[in-house]
Design an enzyme around this catalytic site. Structure first.
Site, PDB file in Angstrom:
ATOM      1  CD  GLU A 295       0.598   3.251   3.636  1.00 35.64           C
ATOM      2  OE1 GLU A 295       0.975   2.400   4.447  1.00 35.64           O
ATOM      3  OE2 GLU A 295       1.384   4.044   3.076  1.00 35.64           O
TER       4      GLU A 295
ATOM      5  CE  LYS B  85      -1.125  -0.776   4.914  1.00 41.58           C
ATOM      6  NZ  LYS B  85      -0.818  -2.221   4.966  1.00 41.58           N
ATOM      7  CB  THR B  86       4.012   2.336   1.632  1.00 41.79           C
ATOM      8  OG1 THR B  86       3.473   2.227   2.949  1.00 41.79           O
ATOM      9  CG2 THR B  86       4.912   3.567   1.569  1.00 41.79           C
TER      10      THR B  86
END
Length: 454
Positions: A160, A118-119
Site C-alpha cells: 500500500e 487502497k487497503t
C-alpha cells in the site's frame, strides 16, 4: 542502505504500516526495537518474533543499543523524546514510507495508491497473487495470512502506497494502481492541486504499467506523461478492463469482467458495494497478466472477506455489528450505501470523526454522507495527536446534521445495542480512531452475556 545496517528502531511500532515493516525485517534477521504509547494485540505478535517493544516513549528506550536507523511515523512529533534523542545522537532518521521504498524498490513492486480503497485493493491483490508467493505489506490484517505482512519467495512485492505525507513518492514501482484522487490530508498538502501533482509524479515514476480508475481518476484531468496506462471501470466499456451485468443476490455481488475485449467470465464478491467491484478490477487485470490460474483467482476473490476493519462483521446473532475504518466523507458515504443495499433491518451508524483538521475541512461532506444512515450517533473527535486549533467539535457536526443527532458516550451506545440485540438490525462503527475498541468492547460483553445464559 539496508545492507549496511544491523539495528533498527521503530517509533510508533504498533501502527499498522510500521508493524508490517518491522515484522519483515525481524524475519529477515535484523535486530529490531520499537516503542508505542499503548499495548495492542499486534504488540504480542512482534514480541513473539523477537522484537523488543517498549510501551511509553522515552529516550531511555534507545540508550545503549547502537541503533543504526530510526524509523518514525507521521504521528511522531519533533518534540517526541525518542525523535529528539535520534537527532541529538546523529542517528540516521527515515520515515516509514522511505523504508518501505528502500525494501520494495529491489523487487517487481505493485504499489496501490489512492485516497480511498487502497487497503482493500492491496489486500485483495495479495490474496489473489498468493500462488506467486509475493512479499506483502498492507494497511490491514489480512485473514488469509493472519497478518499485515509476509516475506515472499518471488520477485513480486505488493504494498500500500501512502500519499498522506508524500512518502509514496520514494517508491519506484514496476506496477501501480490508483483507485481515486480526492482532497484529504490537507494539513500536509495544503491544497487539492498539490495532491494531484503528487499523484501525477507517482504515476510517472511507475515503470511498466499503471492501472487507473476511469470512473474516478479520469475526471480530475491529471497531467501525467506515462504512456503505460490501462483504465478500469464500472461505467465505461471504453476501459481496458470493465465490469458489466452486475447482480446482487443474497448478500453477494456477481458481475462479468471484460479485459481488452475478452470476457474473463463472471466473478463474485461477498464484500458489499460497487466500489469493491472497482477495487477488484485491477486485481483481476494483473492476475491475468501474470498468468495466474484464473479459476483459483475467482475462488480467492469470492472468499475474500476484506482486511480487518474494512466492513468487518464482528458480531452476527440476530444483530449485526460491523467495524469499519471509513473516516473520509466519500468512504463514509459508500459504506453506508453498501450497508443499506445488503443488510437487513435498520442501519445505525456510530461515527467517530478523525482529526480536527479533517473534520473542519470536510464538515459539509460529512453532513451529507452521514445523513444517509437510518440512525446516527456521534462520538467526540479523535485527535490523533492534533491540537484543536479550529475549535471544532462533534457537537458542531451534530448541529449541522440536525434530526436530533447528538454526541453520545460508549455507555449510552452499549445500552442501545443491548436493547436491540434481537432486532435483526445492523450497527456500523466507523472511524480511524478508538471507535473500533468501543465496538469490540460491546461485542465482548454481548458474548459474555450469551455464555452466561447457556
Amino acid at each position: 542502505m539496508l545492507a549496511e545496517i544491523k539495528s533498527i528502531y521503530f517509533s510508533g511500532i504498533n501502527g499498522i504500516g510500521m508493524s508490517g515493516l518491522a515484522k519483515i525485517l525481524a524475519k529477515d534477521g535484523y535486530e529490531v526495537y520499537g516503542s508505542d504509547i499503548d499495548r495492542k494485540p499486534i504488540t504480542d505478535e512482534l514480541v513473539a518474533m523477537g522484537v523488543k517493544v517498549y510501551i511509553g516513549q522515552v529516550e531511555e528506550n534507545m540508550k545503549g543499543k547502537d541503533i543504526d536507523v530510526f524509523v518514525y511515523s507521521t504521528a511522531i512529533r519533533k518534540t517526541n523524546p525518542e525523535y529528539k534523542y535520534a537527532v541529538e545522537n546523529n542517528i540516521t532518521m527515515i520515515k516509514r514510507g522511505q523504508l518501505l521504498a528502500e525494501i520494495m524498490n529491489r523487487f517487481d513492486g505493485i504499489a496501490v495508491a489512492g485516497t480511498h480503497g487502497k487497503t482493500t485493493t492491496s489486500s485483495m491483490m495479495s490474496v489473489a497473487l498468493l500462488e506467486k508467493e509475493p512479499f506483502i505489506v498492507v494497511g490491514g490484517i489480512i485473514p488469509e495470512i493472519h497478518s499485515n505482512s509476509k516475506i515472499g519467495n518471488s520477485e513480486y512485492f505488493v504494498a500500500e502506497a501512502d500519499e498522506s505525507d508524500n512518502s509514496f513518492l520514494f517508491i519506484k514501482p514496476k506496477y501501480a494502481v490508483v483507485t481515486n484522487v480526492e482532497p484529504d490530508h490537507l494539513e500536509h498538502h495544503g491544497t487539492f492541486e498539490n495532491i494531484k501533482k503528487s499523484f501525477e509524479q507517482f504515476i510517472d515514476s511507475t515503470e511498466r504499467l499503471v492501472l487507473l480508475c476511469k470512473d474516478t481518476v479520469e475526471k480530475e484531468h491529471l497531467k501525467f506523461t506515462n504512456k503505460n496506462v490501462a483504465w478500469y471501470s464500472l461505467e465505461s466499456e471504453d476501459a481496458q478492463i470493465y465490469a458489466k451485468d452486475v447482480e446482487i443476490k443474497d448478500g453477494k455481488t456477481s458481475y462479468e469482467v471484460v479485459k481488452n475485449g475478452e470476457s474473463l467470465g463472471r466473478f463474485t464478491l461477498t464484500i458489499p458495494g460497487k466500489h469493491n467491484i472497482l477495487n477488484s478490477l485491477p486485481v483481476i487485470y494483473l492476475a491475468h497478466e501474470f498468468k495466474c490460474d484464473m479459476n483459483k483467482v475467482k475462488e480467492k476473490i469470492e472468499e475474500f472477506k476484506g482486511a480487518n476493519r474494512r466492513y468487518q462483521v464482528i458480531y452476527d446473532n440476530n444483530l449485526r455489528i460491523i467495524d469499519d475504518y471509513a473516516h473520509h466523507p466519500t468512504e463514509v458515504s459508500v459504506t453506508i450505501e453498501a450497508a443499506k443495499a445488503t443488510e437487513k433491518g435498520k442501519v445505525t451508524v456510530i461515527f467517530q470523526p478523525h482529526r480536527y483538521t479533517r473534520t473542519k475541512f470536510f464538515l459539509d461532506g460529512f453532513v451529507e454522507a452521514l445523513k444517509k444512515a437510518d440512525d446516527l450517533m456521534l462520538l467526540p473527535i479523535y485527535a490523533a495527536s492534533e491540537d484543536n486549533i479550529y475549535g471544532i467539535s462533534s457537537e458542531d457536526l451534530a448541529a449541522k446534521i440536525g434530526n436530533h443527532v447528538k454526541v453520545t458516550t460508549e455507555e449510552e451506545i452499549e445500552k442501545i445495542v443491548e436493547e436491540s440485540k434481537n432486532s435483526g438490525n445492523t450497527f456500523v462503527f466507523m472511524g480511524a480512531g478508538s471507535v473500533s475498541k468501543v465496538a469490540h468492547n460491546i461485542v465482548d460483553k454481548l458474548n459474555a452475556d450469551e455464555n452466561k445464559n447457556k
